[in-house]
Design a protein around this motif. Structure first.
Motif, PDB file in Angstrom:
ATOM      1  N   THR A  98       0.847  -1.206   0.000  1.00 42.66           N
ATOM      2  CA  THR A  98       0.000   0.000   0.000  1.00 42.66           C
ATOM      3  C   THR A  98       0.873   1.244   0.000  1.00 42.66           C
ATOM      4  N   GLY A  99       2.121   1.076   0.401  1.00 41.79           N
ATOM      5  CA  GLY A  99       3.042   2.214   0.508  1.00 41.79           C
ATOM      6  C   GLY A  99       3.129   2.754   1.924  1.00 41.79           C
ATOM      7  N   ALA A 100       2.247   2.285   2.812  1.00 45.62           N
ATOM      8  CA  ALA A 100       2.276   2.733   4.209  1.00 45.62           C
ATOM      9  C   ALA A 100       3.146   1.790   5.036  1.00 45.62           C
ATOM     10  N   VAL A 101       3.668   2.293   6.149  1.00 48.70           N
ATOM     11  CA  VAL A 101       4.455   1.427   7.023  1.00 48.70           C
ATOM     12  C   VAL A 101       3.575   0.267   7.484  1.00 48.70           C
ATOM     13  N   GLY A 102       4.227  -0.891   7.658  1.00 50.86           N
ATOM     14  CA  GLY A 102       3.482  -2.071   8.106  1.00 50.86           C
ATOM     15  C   GLY A 102       2.973  -2.946   6.979  1.00 50.86           C
ATOM     16  N   ASP A 103       3.401  -2.698   5.742  1.00 50.87           N
ATOM     17  CA  ASP A 103       2.956  -3.536   4.615  1.00 50.87           C
ATOM     18  C   ASP A 103       3.452  -4.968   4.745  1.00 50.87           C
ATOM     19  N   GLY A 104       4.559  -5.172   5.466  1.00 49.92           N
ATOM     20  CA  GLY A 104       4.995  -6.537   5.724  1.00 49.92           C
ATOM     21  C   GLY A 104       6.351  -6.875   5.136  1.00 49.92           C
ATOM     22  N   LYS A 105       6.658  -8.155   5.167  1.00 53.06           N
ATOM     23  CA  LYS A 105       7.978  -8.654   4.754  1.00 53.06           C
ATOM     24  C   LYS A 105       7.811 -10.004   4.081  1.00 53.06           C
ATOM     25  N   VAL A 106       8.775 -10.335   3.239  1.00 53.81           N
ATOM     26  CA  VAL A 106       8.803 -11.647   2.604  1.00 53.81           C
ATOM     27  C   VAL A 106      10.176 -12.262   2.840  1.00 53.81           C
ATOM     28  N   PHE A 107      10.195 -13.509   3.269  1.00 51.70           N
ATOM     29  CA  PHE A 107      11.455 -14.238   3.479  1.00 51.70           C
ATOM     30  C   PHE A 107      11.462 -15.489   2.610  1.00 51.70           C
ATOM     31  N   ILE A 108      12.637 -15.837   2.100  1.00 51.97           N
ATOM     32  CA  ILE A 108      12.797 -17.044   1.290  1.00 51.97           C
ATOM     33  C   ILE A 108      13.693 -18.003   2.070  1.00 51.97           C
ATOM     34  N   VAL A 109      13.168 -19.201   2.332  1.00 53.27           N
ATOM     35  CA  VAL A 109      13.854 -20.155   3.201  1.00 53.27           C
ATOM     36  C   VAL A 109      14.113 -21.452   2.422  1.00 53.27           C
ATOM     37  N   PRO A 110      15.344 -21.975   2.454  1.00 50.49           N
ATOM     38  CA  PRO A 110      15.587 -23.235   1.760  1.00 50.49           C
ATOM     39  C   PRO A 110      14.810 -24.396   2.390  1.00 50.49           C
ATOM     40  N   VAL A 111      14.315 -25.295   1.538  1.00 53.64           N
ATOM     41  CA  VAL A 111      13.579 -26.481   2.022  1.00 53.64           C
ATOM     42  C   VAL A 111      14.329 -27.721   1.555  1.00 53.64           C
ATOM     43  N   GLU A 112      14.668 -28.593   2.468  1.00 56.32           N
ATOM     44  CA  GLU A 112      15.486 -29.776   2.169  1.00 56.32           C
ATOM     45  C   GLU A 112      14.717 -30.860   1.423  1.00 56.32           C
ATOM     46  N   GLU A 113      13.516 -31.145   1.878  1.00 56.79           N
ATOM     47  CA  GLU A 113      12.784 -32.271   1.300  1.00 56.79           C
ATOM     48  C   GLU A 113      11.302 -32.083   1.551  1.00 56.79           C
ATOM     49  N   SER A 114      10.512 -32.809   0.802  1.00 57.17           N
ATOM     50  CA  SER A 114       9.055 -32.712   0.893  1.00 57.17           C
ATOM     51  C   SER A 114       8.463 -34.090   0.607  1.00 57.17           C
ATOM     52  N   TYR A 115       7.435 -34.479   1.338  1.00 56.14           N
ATOM     53  CA  TYR A 115       6.753 -35.763   1.113  1.00 56.14           C
ATOM     54  C   TYR A 115       5.252 -35.535   1.047  1.00 56.14           C
ATOM     55  N   ARG A 116       4.602 -36.138   0.070  1.00 54.32           N
ATOM     56  CA  ARG A 116       3.133 -36.182   0.098  1.00 54.32           C
ATOM     57  C   ARG A 116       2.756 -37.435   0.864  1.00 54.32           C
ATOM     58  N   ILE A 117       2.066 -37.264   1.966  1.00 56.27           N
ATOM     59  CA  ILE A 117       1.837 -38.372   2.887  1.00 56.27           C
ATOM     60  C   ILE A 117       0.982 -39.468   2.237  1.00 56.27           C
ATOM     61  N   ARG A 118      -0.047 -39.051   1.468  1.00 56.50           N
ATOM     62  CA  ARG A 118      -0.979 -40.040   0.893  1.00 56.50           C
ATOM     63  C   ARG A 118      -0.273 -41.034  -0.020  1.00 56.50           C
ATOM     64  N   THR A 119       0.675 -40.553  -0.826  1.00 58.80           N
ATOM     65  CA  THR A 119       1.260 -41.396  -1.867  1.00 58.80           C
ATOM     66  C   THR A 119       2.692 -41.801  -1.589  1.00 58.80           C
ATOM     67  N   GLY A 120       3.338 -41.107  -0.656  1.00 54.22           N
ATOM     68  CA  GLY A 120       4.748 -41.377  -0.422  1.00 54.22           C
ATOM     69  C   GLY A 120       5.672 -40.685  -1.419  1.00 54.22           C
ATOM     70  N   GLU A 121       5.093 -39.931  -2.383  1.00 52.70           N
ATOM     71  CA  GLU A 121       5.940 -39.187  -3.320  1.00 52.70           C
ATOM     72  C   GLU A 121       6.816 -38.216  -2.543  1.00 52.70           C
ATOM     73  N   SER A 122       7.955 -37.868  -3.161  1.00 49.31           N
ATOM     74  CA  SER A 122       8.823 -36.887  -2.509  1.00 49.31           C
ATOM     75  C   SER A 122       9.331 -35.890  -3.540  1.00 49.31           C
ATOM     76  N   GLY A 123       9.961 -34.832  -3.041  1.00 48.15           N
ATOM     77  CA  GLY A 123      10.576 -33.830  -3.913  1.00 48.15           C
ATOM     78  C   GLY A 123       9.570 -33.019  -4.702  1.00 48.15           C
TER      79      GLY A 123
END
Ligand code: ATP
Ligand code: MG
Length: 123
Positions: A83-108
């Motif tokens: 909006t241009g006003a103070v308090g609009d917020g922040k964005v952070f980018i965080v590395p993620v090592e791994e991911s699993y879909r629980i239903r199927t066991g898929e990863s990555g």
């Protein structure tokens, strides 16, 4: 893979959510949080006493995507949350090592693909 963590105003969420959905990123998590930025607290009078509120309500949005999709998500957040006003917020980018879909066991990366439209159950 990266996790995009954004602290935004509540009003910014709906336009971001709907754009990300249209762009093929339906999966995210949201939490209501309280936070403080670099401003001093906001001081108000309550029954004659001065009270300083250091914590403001914000939405925390988390979205894990492939590295190549990070800029798309960040651009959407920056566009809709500013909006241009103070308090609009922040964005952070965080590395993620791994991911699993629980239903199927898929990863990555497979766990991050949105359904093809024809795979979706009828609404
Ligand atoms: N370094 C940080 N770590 C974790 N959360 C943060 C950080 N900076 C900001 N936040 C979160 O983002 C919210 C909004 O921050 P805010 O937009 O006020 O940042 P700012 O640095 O003060 O920038 P501005 O001057 O635009 O207000 C905070 O209330 C807090 O929830
Ligand atoms: Mg601030």
């Amino acid at each position: 893979m990266k996790m995009i963590v954004a602290y935004i105003r509540h009003e910014a969420f709906e336009p971001i959510r709907s754009e990300l959905l249209n762009l093929g990123f339906p999966s995210l998590s949201v939490a209501e949080v309280k936070g403080s930025g670099r401003q001093k607290g906001i001081t108000e009078k309550y029954r004659g006493a001065e009270l300083t509120n250091y914590l403001r309500p914000k939405l925390k949005v988390e979205c894990v995507v492939d590295d190549g999709d990070v800029q798309t998500i960040v651009d959407s957040i920056l566009t809709h949350a500013r909006t241009g006003a103070v308090g609009d917020g922040k964005v952070f980018i965080v590395p993620v090592e791994e991911s699993y879909r629980i239903r199927t066991g898929e990863s990555g990366s497979e766990t991050l693909q949105a359904h093809a439209v024809e795979d979706l159950p009828p609404s």
